[in-house]
Write an enzyme that holds these catalytic residues in place. Sequence first.
Site, PDB file in Angstrom:
ATOM      1  N   ARG A  24       0.824  -1.212   0.000  1.00 35.09           N
ATOM      2  CA  ARG A  24       0.000   0.000   0.000  1.00 35.09           C
ATOM      3  C   ARG A  24       0.854   1.257   0.000  1.00 35.09           C
ATOM      4  O   ARG A  24       1.936   1.296   0.567  1.00 35.09           O
ATOM      5  CB  ARG A  24      -0.925   0.012   1.220  1.00 35.09           C
ATOM      6  CG  ARG A  24      -2.227  -0.732   0.986  1.00 35.09           C
ATOM      7  CD  ARG A  24      -3.102  -0.680   2.207  1.00 35.09           C
ATOM      8  NE  ARG A  24      -2.457  -1.290   3.344  1.00 35.09           N
ATOM      9  CZ  ARG A  24      -1.878  -0.632   4.327  1.00 35.09           C
ATOM     10  NH1 ARG A  24      -1.884   0.701   4.340  1.00 35.09           N
ATOM     11  NH2 ARG A  24      -1.289  -1.277   5.316  1.00 35.09           N
ATOM     12  N   HIS A 183      -9.972  -3.426  12.355  1.00 33.10           N
ATOM     13  CA  HIS A 183      -8.939  -4.065  11.535  1.00 33.10           C
ATOM     14  C   HIS A 183      -8.528  -5.342  12.270  1.00 33.10           C
ATOM     15  O   HIS A 183      -7.585  -5.339  13.067  1.00 33.10           O
ATOM     16  CB  HIS A 183      -7.745  -3.111  11.354  1.00 33.10           C
ATOM     17  CG  HIS A 183      -6.743  -3.604  10.365  1.00 33.10           C
ATOM     18  ND1 HIS A 183      -5.388  -3.357  10.477  1.00 33.10           N
ATOM     19  CD2 HIS A 183      -6.888  -4.326   9.227  1.00 33.10           C
ATOM     20  CE1 HIS A 183      -4.762  -3.911   9.448  1.00 33.10           C
ATOM     21  NE2 HIS A 183      -5.644  -4.498   8.684  1.00 33.10           N
ATOM     22  N   SER A 201      -0.410  -4.918   9.859  1.00 38.78           N
ATOM     23  CA  SER A 201       0.044  -5.816   8.807  1.00 38.78           C
ATOM     24  C   SER A 201       1.225  -6.672   9.290  1.00 38.78           C
ATOM     25  O   SER A 201       2.160  -6.159   9.911  1.00 38.78           O
ATOM     26  CB  SER A 201       0.465  -4.992   7.593  1.00 38.78           C
ATOM     27  OG  SER A 201       0.724  -5.857   6.525  1.00 38.78           O
ATOM     28  N   LYS A 205      -2.904 -11.829  11.745  1.00 40.34           N
ATOM     29  CA  LYS A 205      -4.370 -11.924  11.660  1.00 40.34           C
ATOM     30  C   LYS A 205      -4.796 -13.073  10.746  1.00 40.34           C
ATOM     31  O   LYS A 205      -5.598 -13.921  11.110  1.00 40.34           O
ATOM     32  CB  LYS A 205      -4.983 -10.613  11.104  1.00 40.34           C
ATOM     33  CG  LYS A 205      -4.832  -9.410  11.995  1.00 40.34           C
ATOM     34  CD  LYS A 205      -5.527  -8.183  11.403  1.00 40.34           C
ATOM     35  CE  LYS A 205      -5.024  -7.746  10.032  1.00 40.34           C
ATOM     36  NZ  LYS A 205      -3.620  -7.325   9.998  1.00 40.34           N
ATOM     37  N   THR A 206      -4.251 -13.062   9.521  1.00 37.41           N
ATOM     38  CA  THR A 206      -4.654 -14.058   8.528  1.00 37.41           C
ATOM     39  C   THR A 206      -4.180 -15.453   8.932  1.00 37.41           C
ATOM     40  O   THR A 206      -4.954 -16.416   8.928  1.00 37.41           O
ATOM     41  CB  THR A 206      -4.102 -13.670   7.141  1.00 37.41           C
ATOM     42  OG1 THR A 206      -4.591 -12.364   6.821  1.00 37.41           O
ATOM     43  CG2 THR A 206      -4.538 -14.653   6.071  1.00 37.41           C
ATOM     44  N   ASP A 220      -9.503 -10.046   8.001  1.00 39.02           N
ATOM     45  CA  ASP A 220      -8.927  -8.685   8.011  1.00 39.02           C
ATOM     46  C   ASP A 220      -9.826  -7.539   8.467  1.00 39.02           C
ATOM     47  O   ASP A 220      -9.334  -6.587   9.057  1.00 39.02           O
ATOM     48  CB  ASP A 220      -8.406  -8.379   6.609  1.00 39.02           C
ATOM     49  CG  ASP A 220      -7.399  -7.236   6.581  1.00 39.02           C
ATOM     50  OD1 ASP A 220      -6.463  -7.256   7.400  1.00 39.02           O
ATOM     51  OD2 ASP A 220      -7.565  -6.319   5.774  1.00 39.02           O
ATOM     52  N   ARG A 286       1.342 -11.942  -2.326  1.00 37.27           N
ATOM     53  CA  ARG A 286       0.005 -12.160  -1.756  1.00 37.27           C
ATOM     54  C   ARG A 286      -0.806 -13.169  -2.533  1.00 37.27           C
ATOM     55  O   ARG A 286      -0.616 -13.349  -3.746  1.00 37.27           O
ATOM     56  CB  ARG A 286      -0.779 -10.840  -1.779  1.00 37.27           C
ATOM     57  CG  ARG A 286      -0.249  -9.765  -0.873  1.00 37.27           C
ATOM     58  CD  ARG A 286      -0.844  -9.883   0.513  1.00 37.27           C
ATOM     59  NE  ARG A 286      -0.292  -8.878   1.408  1.00 37.27           N
ATOM     60  CZ  ARG A 286      -0.841  -8.570   2.578  1.00 37.27           C
ATOM     61  NH1 ARG A 286      -1.948  -9.172   2.991  1.00 37.27           N
ATOM     62  NH2 ARG A 286      -0.275  -7.678   3.361  1.00 37.27           N
TER      63      ARG A 286
HETATM   64  N1  ADP Z   1       4.168 -16.912  15.645  1.00 38.81           N
HETATM   65  C1  ADP Z   1       3.631 -16.451  14.516  1.00 38.81           C
HETATM   66  N2  ADP Z   1       2.337 -16.096  14.481  1.00 38.81           N
HETATM   67  C2  ADP Z   1       1.783 -15.615  13.337  1.00 38.81           C
HETATM   68  N3  ADP Z   1       2.451 -15.475  12.179  1.00 38.81           N
HETATM   69  C3  ADP Z   1       3.746 -15.827  12.139  1.00 38.81           C
HETATM   70  C4  ADP Z   1       4.393 -16.327  13.305  1.00 38.81           C
HETATM   71  N4  ADP Z   1       5.668 -16.606  12.964  1.00 38.81           N
HETATM   72  C5  ADP Z   1       5.816 -16.304  11.683  1.00 38.81           C
HETATM   73  N5  ADP Z   1       4.674 -15.832  11.148  1.00 38.81           N
HETATM   74  C6  ADP Z   1       4.506 -15.354   9.752  1.00 38.81           C
HETATM   75  O1  ADP Z   1       4.179 -13.972   9.841  1.00 38.81           O
HETATM   76  C7  ADP Z   1       3.266 -13.608   8.839  1.00 38.81           C
HETATM   77  C8  ADP Z   1       1.968 -13.092   9.461  1.00 38.81           C
HETATM   78  O2  ADP Z   1       1.268 -12.481   8.437  1.00 38.81           O
HETATM   79  P1  ADP Z   1      -0.290 -12.394   8.297  1.00 38.81           P
HETATM   80  O3  ADP Z   1      -0.970 -13.510   9.020  1.00 38.81           O
HETATM   81  O4  ADP Z   1      -0.585 -12.215   6.856  1.00 38.81           O
HETATM   82  O5  ADP Z   1      -0.540 -11.028   9.069  1.00 38.81           O
HETATM   83  P2  ADP Z   1      -1.715  -9.995   8.883  1.00 38.81           P
HETATM   84  O6  ADP Z   1      -2.863 -10.725   8.309  1.00 38.81           O
HETATM   85  O7  ADP Z   1      -1.956  -9.508  10.279  1.00 38.81           O
HETATM   86  O8  ADP Z   1      -1.158  -8.931   7.992  1.00 38.81           O
HETATM   87  C9  ADP Z   1       3.000 -14.837   8.009  1.00 38.81           C
HETATM   88  O9  ADP Z   1       3.861 -14.789   6.909  1.00 38.81           O
HETATM   89  C10 ADP Z   1       3.380 -15.980   8.964  1.00 38.81           C
HETATM   90  O10 ADP Z   1       3.825 -17.119   8.289  1.00 38.81           O
HETATM   91  C1  PEP Z   2      -4.082  -6.143   2.871  1.00 33.13           C
HETATM   92  C2  PEP Z   2      -3.397  -5.629   3.815  1.00 33.13           C
HETATM   93  O1  PEP Z   2      -3.622  -6.070   5.080  1.00 33.13           O
HETATM   94  P1  PEP Z   2      -2.829  -7.032   6.067  1.00 33.13           P
HETATM   95  O2  PEP Z   2      -1.369  -6.895   5.764  1.00 33.13           O
HETATM   96  O3  PEP Z   2      -3.198  -6.501   7.417  1.00 33.13           O
HETATM   97  O4  PEP Z   2      -3.309  -8.432   5.848  1.00 33.13           O
HETATM   98  C3  PEP Z   2      -2.485  -4.505   3.534  1.00 33.13           C
HETATM   99  O5  PEP Z   2      -2.029  -3.907   4.487  1.00 33.13           O
HETATM  100  O6  PEP Z   2      -2.250  -4.182   2.360  1.00 33.13           O
HETATM  101 MN    MN Z   3      -3.913 -10.308   6.567  1.00 32.53          MN
END
Ligand code: ADP
Ligand code: PEP
Ligand code: MN
Length: 507
Positions: A24, A183, A201, A205-206, A220, A286
Site C-alpha cells: 500500500r 482491523h 500488517s 491476523k490471517t 482482516d 500475496r
Molecule cells: N508466531 C507467529 N504467528 C503468526 N504469524 C507468524 C508467526 N511466525 C511467523 N509468522 C509469519 O508472519 C506472517 C503473518 O502475516 P499475516 O498472518 O498475513 O498477518 P496480517 O494478516 O496480520 O497482515 C506470516 O507470513 C506468517 O507465516
Molecule cells: C491487505 C493488507 O492487510 P494485512 O497486511 O493486514 O493483511 C495490507 O495492508 O495491504
Molecule cells: Mn492479513
Amino acid sequence: MRRGEGEVAEGGPLVVKTGAHTGRSAKDKFTVRDAETENQVWWETNASITPEQFDTLWQDFKAHMDGKDVFVQQLFGGADLDHRLPVRVVNELAWHSLFIRHLLRRPEPAELDGFEAEFTIVNLPSFQADPARHGCRSETVIAVDFARKLVLIGGTSYAGETKKSVFTILNYLLPKKKIMPMHCSVNVGSQDDAAIFFGLSGTGKTTLSADASRTLIGDDEHGWSENGLFNFEGGCYAKMIRLSAEAEPEIHATTKMWGTVLENVVMDPETRRLDLDDDSLAENSRGAYPMHAIPNASATGRCGHPKNLVMLTCDAFGVLPPIAKLTPAQAMYHFLSGYTAKVAGTEKGVTEPTATFSACFGAPFMPRHPADYGALLRELIAEHDVDCWLVNTGWTGGAYGTGHRMPIRATRGLLNAALDGSLNNAAFREDKLFGFMVPIAVPGVDDSILDPRSTWSDPAAYDAQAARLVTMFVENFTKFEDNVAAYVRAAAPKLPAREKTLETAAE
Ligand SMILES: Nc1ncnc2c1ncn2[C@@H]1O[C@H](COP(=O)(O)OP(=O)(O)O)[C@@H](O)[C@H]1O
Ligand SMILES: C=C(OP(=O)(O)O)C(=O)O
Ligand SMILES: [Mn+2]
C-alpha cells in the site's frame, strides 16, 4: 490471460505482477476536506485535498478511461444484512476485477436486480497523477470523497488498495450507526465462542485466524453491531512469502486452486511451479481467494458477540511476552497505541527494528479520531464481558538479529488455551514494566518462552531494550493525553528507574 495480464500456474491460480508498487501507498492517500468531512475526519492522520482538486482528478480519470475497456463489479461490503454497503468497483485491469470479486461479498443473482451502489471505486493503475494539478504528492493517488461517495485510485497496481478503500468507507460510515469497525480477523469455536484478533500488517491476523479447530469468519476487516460480529469481506488476502504447508496448511492449499490470484509470487515459466520462497518480486507477495477456499470457513460471515479479544503485535525487539492478560484499561491503552515493529528491510547489516504505533491497529484506514473508535470498543467490551489478551508473534530469545520469530505452533498453543478458557486458570505474574498479567506455566506449552527476559542470553541487554520500548510507548501516547480518560493513561507501562526513585523517596 488473453489480455496478457497474468499467467496460470500449476493447479490453476492466476499469477500476476504489480511492478513498482508491491504494497500500500499510505502516504499517497487523501480525503476531500469539505462541509461533509470537516468535523468528522481526524486531519492529523488523514491528509486532505480540496473538492476542486478532486474534481480535476475525476475529470482526468474520465478522460483516461475514454475508449478503454473497464471491468465493473457490483458487490457488498458487510455480511450484516442490516448494515451492508453496496459498492460498484470499476477496474482497468481484469485481474483487479477478479481480485475484488474474491475479496468482497458477492450478491445472489436476484440481488443484482435493481442493485444500487452507494459508493463507487474507480481504479486505473496506468493513470499518472500530477501533484500540481491534483494536490497529491506523487504519480500515485488514492483519493476519497465522502460527499460524492467516490474513491479514485491511480498509479499503483497493488490490489490491496481497493479492499482497504472499502474498509476506509465503512470505518467512516459505521460509527455513525454505533457499529464498531475493526482491523481484525475473527474466528469462532464450536461453543459459539468468537474471538477477535486485532493487528497491524504482518502480525498474524490471517495466519492465526485460519485454524483447523475453529470456523473462520474473516481475516482482516469486521464490524461489531448489536447483532454480533460480521465480516466486511467475502474472501482473504494472505501473505505468500515463505508460506509453510505444515504450519499453514489451509492457506497453502489455496496456492493450488483454480482462480486464486497470486500477486508477485514467482513462477517457473517452463514447469509453472511456484517458488514461495523467492522474494525477488516482493517480500509482500500475496494470494487472494474467496472465503470458501478455506475448508472450515463460515458461509454467512457472521457470528455472535466475542468471548475473547486478542491484540496481536510483532515485537521485533523481543521484549513483550508471547501472551499477557489485559485489564479493560490496558486493552484500551494498547488499542489506542497500536504497537508493532517492522524489521529492517533487505539491507545487509541493518539489524535494528523500527517501532510502529498505529492507533486502533489501523490508522491508515481510520478517518475518525481514535478516541471515537476507542469509546465504542470500551462499551462493547464492558457490555459483553470480553477477556482481552496481548499476543507477541514477533521475536523471542533476543531482538531481531539475535533471537528468532516466535514459532507459529507456540503462538497457536497459547491462543487455544486463552480461547478455550483454560488459560484463565493458570498462575500469573504481574509484569513489572507493563503491569499486565503473564502466565507462568501453560499445559502443553514450553514454559521457557513465557518470560521473555529469561530467553535472552544477556538479561541486562533485555532490561535496556525493554526500557527503550517503554519509553517509545510513553512518548507515542503523549498525543492522547488530552482526550483519553485518566484510567486509560494510568494503564501505561512504567520505567523501573522511576519506581525505584519513588521507593527511595518513600523510605
Ligand atoms: N508466531 C507467529 N504467528 C503468526 N504469524 C507468524 C508467526 N511466525 C511467523 N509468522 C509469519 O508472519 C506472517 C503473518 O502475516 P499475516 O498472518 O498475513 O498477518 P496480517 O494478516 O496480520 O497482515 C506470516 O507470513 C506468517 O507465516
Ligand atoms: C491487505 C493488507 O492487510 P494485512 O497486511 O493486514 O493483511 C495490507 O495492508 O495491504
Ligand atoms: Mn492479513
